[in-house]
Scaffold this motif. Structure first.
Motif, short mmCIF file in Angstrom:
data_model
loop_
_atom_site.label_atom_id
_atom_site.label_comp_id
_atom_site.label_asym_id
_atom_site.label_seq_id
_atom_site.Cartn_x
_atom_site.Cartn_y
_atom_site.Cartn_z
N PHE A 1 0.72 9.15 -17.39
CA PHE A 1 0.76 8.43 -16.12
C PHE A 1 1.76 7.28 -16.24
O PHE A 1 1.71 6.50 -17.20
N PRO A 2 2.69 7.16 -15.29
CA PRO A 2 3.75 6.15 -15.40
C PRO A 2 3.20 4.71 -15.44
O PRO A 2 2.45 4.30 -14.57
N LYS A 3 3.60 3.97 -16.47
CA LYS A 3 3.14 2.58 -16.65
C LYS A 3 3.53 1.70 -15.47
O LYS A 3 2.84 0.74 -15.16
N ASN B 1 -6.01 10.58 -23.09
CA ASN B 1 -6.32 9.21 -23.48
C ASN B 1 -5.20 8.29 -23.02
O ASN B 1 -4.02 8.59 -23.19
N ASN B 2 -5.59 7.18 -22.40
CA ASN B 2 -4.64 6.18 -21.96
C ASN B 2 -5.34 4.83 -22.07
O ASN B 2 -6.34 4.59 -21.39
N GLN B 3 -4.81 3.99 -22.93
CA GLN B 3 -5.44 2.69 -23.21
C GLN B 3 -5.46 1.77 -22.00
O GLN B 3 -6.30 0.90 -21.88
#
Length: 187
Positions: A138-140, A172-174
């Motif tokens: 997913f784009p930051k 997973n995305n922090q």
């Protein structure tokens, strides 16, 4: 014969009252960054090193998986932004105070862009149930504002037959706050 790639996805308002006119949201086909072409070089394993997949995950990463990941990596941010604004408008106009939205594939990205925009109504309880989208990609740039945790939440469904199932690195995305729910599909 190769399996067709499902990318477009859907966004569906769950439990919408009969008095409201829409329950399935339609949006344009996802567009890609200018110059993006599907070519063999982009699906070579070397172009996925930045994903930091485990050795086991690399074994499962087929060409069709790499092709799907390429679609996510090359999404046109302007199109995603337009689709997210459309969803924000739909949610904020809704007369319901508790909104539940199910989305998958590209539709999940639209929901995340809307959620992290900071433009969703603070007067509504909103629950996003997402699946079949690689959260790690997913784009930051779309994470502009933290959602109101007490009002807005994300549940990520992961079924055994989901294309992402063998790739925990990809869901997973922090920076994205979500709860995970593993589900079993009936045979």
């Amino acid at each position: 014969m190769s399996k067709p790639i499902i990318f477009k996805g859907k966004i569906q308002f769950v439990g919408v009252k009969a008095t409201e006119k829409k329950s399935l949201m339609k949006y344009a086909d996802p567009t890609f960054k200018e110059g993006f072409e599907e070519n063999m070089a982009d699906t070579m394993m070397a172009s996925f090193e930045n994903l930091k997949l485990t050795a086991e995950e690399k074994k499962h990463l087929s060409r069709s998986h790499r092709k799907m990941l390429n679609y996510y990596r090359h999404l046109n941010p302007f199109s995603l932004n337009v689709d997210a604004k459309k969803l924000i408008l739909e949610i904020n106009r809704s007369k319901q105070t508790h909104v539940v939205i199910e989305a998958n594939h590209y539709g999940a990205y639209i929901c995340l862009a809307a959620l992290y925009s900071g433009k969703l109504s603070q007067d509504k309880k909103i629950e996003f149930i997402l699946e079949k989208a690689p959260l790690a990609l997913f784009p930051k740039a779309f994470i502009k504002s933290e959602p109101k945790v007490s009002l807005h939440k994300v549940v990520f469904h992961l079924s055994e037959d989901c294309w992402l199932s063998p790739f925990s690195s990809l869901y997973n995305n922090q920076r994205i706050k979500y709860s995970m729910k593993s589900i079993k599909r009936a045979a």
